[in-house]
Enzyme design. Sequence first.
Site, PDB file in Angstrom:
ATOM      1  N   ARG A   1      25.572  65.832 -15.474  1.00  0.00           N
ATOM      2  CA  ARG A   1      24.966  66.004 -14.154  1.00  0.00           C
ATOM      3  C   ARG A   1      23.724  66.849 -14.323  1.00  0.00           C
ATOM      4  NH1 ARG A   1      27.234  66.752  -8.228  1.00  0.00           N
ATOM      5  NH2 ARG A   1      25.218  66.995  -7.217  1.00  0.00           N
TER       6      ARG A   1
ATOM      7  N   ASP B   1      20.529  64.176 -10.455  1.00  0.00           N
ATOM      8  CA  ASP B   1      20.308  64.989  -9.252  1.00  0.00           C
ATOM      9  C   ASP B   1      19.031  65.807  -9.428  1.00  0.00           C
ATOM     10  OD1 ASP B   1      20.772  66.110  -6.789  1.00  0.00           O
ATOM     11  OD2 ASP B   1      22.256  67.545  -7.500  1.00  0.00           O
TER      12      ASP B   1
ATOM     13  N   ASN C   1      25.172  59.142   0.665  1.00  0.00           N
ATOM     14  CA  ASN C   1      23.704  59.082   0.735  1.00  0.00           C
ATOM     15  C   ASN C   1      23.192  58.248   1.919  1.00  0.00           C
ATOM     16  OD1 ASN C   1      23.280  59.031  -2.893  1.00  0.00           O
ATOM     17  ND2 ASN C   1      23.166  60.758  -1.495  1.00  0.00           N
ATOM     18  N   TRP C   2      24.053  57.376   2.486  1.00  0.00           N
ATOM     19  CA  TRP C   2      23.606  56.600   3.661  1.00  0.00           C
ATOM     20  C   TRP C   2      23.293  57.526   4.832  1.00  0.00           C
ATOM     21  CZ3 TRP C   2      22.053  51.973   2.611  1.00  0.00           C
ATOM     22  CH2 TRP C   2      22.741  51.147   1.719  1.00  0.00           C
TER      23      TRP C   2
END
Length: 246
Positions: A186, A18, A66-67
């Site tokens: 992350r 990220d 994310n689309w």
Amino acid sequence: MSTLDPDRLPHHVAIIPDGNGRWAEKRGLSRMEGHRRGTETVQEVVRAAHELGIRELTLYAWSQENWGRPTVEVNAIMRLLHRYLRKHADELVENGIRLETLGRIQELPGSVRRELERVQRRTEGFNEMRLNMALSYSGRTEIVDAVRRIARAIESGQLEPEAIDEKTIGANLYAPESTEPDLLIRTGAEHRVSNYLLWQLAYTELYFSEALWPDFSKADLVAALREFQGRERRFGRTAKQLRAEP
Ligand code: FPP
């Protein structure tokens, strides 16, 4: 690196990369430039994980959510993914790294699917390291898809409802032969799981890095592994019980 104990490395590391967008915005660059740099980091981290002896690496490259990003960003990332696969397939083959996917792969553009299939065919059976790319992935959808498969098995008389146990769920996930991650990293200073590997993370150690993904380096990976090696994994038991074990 010498500070790592080779006998206590995590077998499977999962990563949520990220911070591409913020990395670019901080520099007055376009978000796409952040994603381009982020793709380079992907290959640096794959290489580093392989060198360090990690056996399985799962990257959250594209979520179902994310689309919903602007079309121009979605298209740019699909192009980057296609280019990544073309550019790095040879290196994966040379290093014996097997590529696998998890997610609703049918939702990806045909050109990306074909490239994924090509690399998967080329790396089939390799076992130096397994690289899983979570693409069009959602942890909840993965469980929904597993439940649908199980329901179909019951409907066709192949399975009794009473026979369903945790192994049945595991066997119906996208990558049933994959192990559960020992460590989740992350980046980007966010402390969330974001619908990633919800079933598989039950006993995973969580590690959050302040580094934005394009800045994440081998040294950062080593720092995460070192922290992992200092943790005591009790799996619900007491520290005393663990110490009593051989
Ligand atoms: C994370 O940063 C990036 C994404 C969710 C999508 C793109 C992922 C990559 C380019 C790496 C995946 C690998 C390949 C091989 C294509 P963000 O955009 O969410 O960053 P932000 O939180 O700073 O906006």
